[in-house]
Design a protein around this motif. Structure first.
Motif, short mmCIF file in Angstrom:
data_model
loop_
_atom_site.label_atom_id
_atom_site.label_comp_id
_atom_site.label_asym_id
_atom_site.label_seq_id
_atom_site.Cartn_x
_atom_site.Cartn_y
_atom_site.Cartn_z
N SER A 182 0.85 -1.19 0.00
CA SER A 182 0.00 0.00 0.00
C SER A 182 0.89 1.24 0.00
O SER A 182 2.12 1.13 0.03
CB SER A 182 -0.90 0.00 1.25
OG SER A 182 -0.12 0.25 2.41
N THR A 197 -4.47 -3.73 6.46
CA THR A 197 -3.36 -2.99 7.05
C THR A 197 -3.35 -3.19 8.56
O THR A 197 -4.40 -3.08 9.20
CB THR A 197 -3.49 -1.48 6.73
OG1 THR A 197 -3.59 -1.31 5.31
CG2 THR A 197 -2.31 -0.69 7.24
N SER A 242 -7.36 -2.00 1.46
CA SER A 242 -6.23 -2.89 1.77
C SER A 242 -6.25 -3.35 3.22
O SER A 242 -6.71 -2.64 4.12
CB SER A 242 -4.90 -2.17 1.48
OG SER A 242 -4.76 -1.06 2.34
N SER A 276 -6.44 1.78 -2.15
CA SER A 276 -5.78 1.32 -0.92
C SER A 276 -6.67 1.38 0.31
O SER A 276 -6.34 0.82 1.36
CB SER A 276 -4.51 2.13 -0.67
OG SER A 276 -4.83 3.46 -0.30
N MET A 326 -3.44 7.31 2.72
CA MET A 326 -3.46 6.19 1.79
C MET A 326 -4.49 6.43 0.69
O MET A 326 -4.24 6.15 -0.49
CB MET A 326 -3.77 4.89 2.54
CG MET A 326 -2.67 4.47 3.50
SD MET A 326 -3.17 3.12 4.63
CE MET A 326 -3.40 1.77 3.46
#
Length: 460
Positions: free
Chosen positions: A214, A279, A277, A274, A267
């Motif tokens: 990312s 994380t 994503s 992203s 992000m």
């Protein structure tokens, strides 16, 4: 063989993890000085105050014929540990600010020589935007964790207003609520379930499951050897307390929510996709059962409840995804952070993870444990750690400190966030992979997140 090892002090397992072929972490503590620096007292301060704090500051790492790492006491040549860089004279504050940032990035990522004790002091006598000069204490993480090293540095400081009065620190504010036996039963069973889930997930995250690449995780091999860039921002603790009171959460919940929302905003701006994503933030925990700093004498006692060394564990916190609902309700990030942290506090996964590290060490040795920690760090997106600093303004050798912060270099991650409280402010340092993360844009996103969360809390 006995003569060879006479006088050698054993290294703790965690010290060996943090100085190995797989992992090597360095801590840089930055003291921003109000007035022009006079370094004439440096050597006496180091000799009379700093070195006596702990034998490790006068020791080097050695490996015995049996392959065991130990500390060996040596004669310290202080002049080898003090560096005063020279920049071009007569330049602007902006120029020196850039020089300082580049210099901090450079020394943070350079390995400390093994033939001398693992620390240095860098004295920068040029004005920056934040100070008339800066003093950087660079120490290897194997010497101790943030708690130990902060305690050591505090021994070199004194109150600026009255040196005869000891420093004070913010109250931990821990409230113990007594619950009946029947009310504790459900929590006991949910704790077992959470422990199994969290430990299993933590084990997979440390071995098999990686975060998605990312805008804050490049995922490249050897990221720990790449140049870094650091920037800082300051938050009023009173502002954090206002949000805390409105939402009935902790200050840590508020800070974590602000950082997570700000990071997700960054992000999203860098890559719209992203926001989906996976994380994870790795939150560093101090495992000592204490409410504040102890004296160095207390730390080095054999059965101290706040011993010197590296006494920490990791808490893996999944970052909430940034949805339209969160943008409309920014307090959701703080509430989610509160729920996640509260749930993981009712879990023994952190304890089991510590036992796992000991088991790996016993079966495969320290290098294998270091590789496991390296993979744990690499598989996540960022690390977060914090320290508690003094309430009053402090002075270092009669030099008043305007501000202080610390950075950690060497973890295999593109981003680490470190925090320290000082004089009613929380200083946040963002250390990012240079050229991959725009640390100034990330700082702006975190500042914006605080602004909208604070506004929403006051209107709630």
């Amino acid at each position: 063989m006995e003569n060879e090892e006479e006088g050698l002090e054993p290294m703790s397992p965690s010290a060996q993890y943090l100085k190995s072929s797989a992992l090597s972490l360095t801590i840089c503590g930055v003291f921003e000085i109000v007035d022009e620096i006079d370094d004439s007292v440096t050597m006496s301060l180091l000799k009379d105050v700093f070195l006596p704090i702990n034998p490790r500051f006068s020791s080097i790492m050695v490996t015995t014929k049996k392959g065991v790492k130990k500390w060996k006491k040596v004669e310290v040549k202080l002049e080898d540990h003090v560096v005063t860089p020279t920049f071009l004279s007569g330049m602007s504050v902006d120029y020196y600010d850039e020089c300082f940032n580049e210099y901090l990035s450079k020394i943070a990522t350079e390995e400390l020589p093994l033939h001398r004790p693992l620390w240095e002091i860098h004295i920068i006598k040029y004005p920056t935007k934040n100070a008339a000069g800066n003093v950087i204490f660079k120490l290897h993480h194997s010497l101790g964790d943030g708690y130990s090293l902060m305690g050591a540095l505090l021994s070199c400081l004194e109150r600026a207003d009255d040196p005869s009065v000891p420093l004070t620190f913010p109250s931990a504010g821990t409230r113990i609520r007594r619950k009946s036996f029947l009310r504790r039963i459900p929590r006991f069973f949910t704790g077992i379930v959470y422990t199994c889930q969290d430990f299993g997930w933590s084990l997979f995250k440390s071995t098999l499951i990686k975060d998605d690449n990312s805008p804050i995780r490049s995922g490249v091999d050897g990221v720990e050897f790449r140049p870094i860039a650091t920037t800082t921002t300051t938050i009023s603790i009173d502002q954090l307390k206002q949000i805390k009171s409105k939402l009935n959460v902790t200050i840590n919940d508020v800070v974590t929510g602000v950082i997570m929302m700000g990071t997700r905003l960054y992000m999203q701006k860098a890559d719209e996709e992203s926001i989906k994503s996976n994380t994870t933030a790795l939150v560093l925990l101090n495992t000592r059962a204490i409410g504040g700093y102890k004296s160095i004498d207390e730390m080095i006692k054999p059965k101290s409840d706040s011993p010197w060394g590296n006494r920490f564990a990791f808490l893996q916190v999944p970052m909430p995804k940034l949805t339209r609902d969160e943008l409309l309700d920014p307090l959701g990030f703080v509430k989610k952070a509160h729920r996640i942290i509260k749930r993981q506090k009712n879990s023994a996964a952190v304890y089991l993870t510590g036992q796992l590290l000991r088991f790996i060490t016993m079966v495969k040795g320290h290098e294998a444990t270091a590789r496991h920690i390296h993979t744990t760090l690499k598989n996540t997106s960022m690390a977060i750690s914090n320290l508690v600093g003094p309430v009053e303004q402090v002075a270092l050798a009669n030099h008043t400190s305007k501000g202080l912060y610390f950075v950690v270099a060497g973890p295999p991650q593109s981003l680490s966030i470190t925090m320290v409280s000082y004089m009613g402010k929380l200083r946040i340092a963002l250390t990012a992979e240079k050229g991959f993360i725009d640390q100034n844009k990330l700082k702006s996103c975190i500042e914006y997140a605080l602004e909208v969360i604070s506004k929403a809390a006051l209107e709630a």
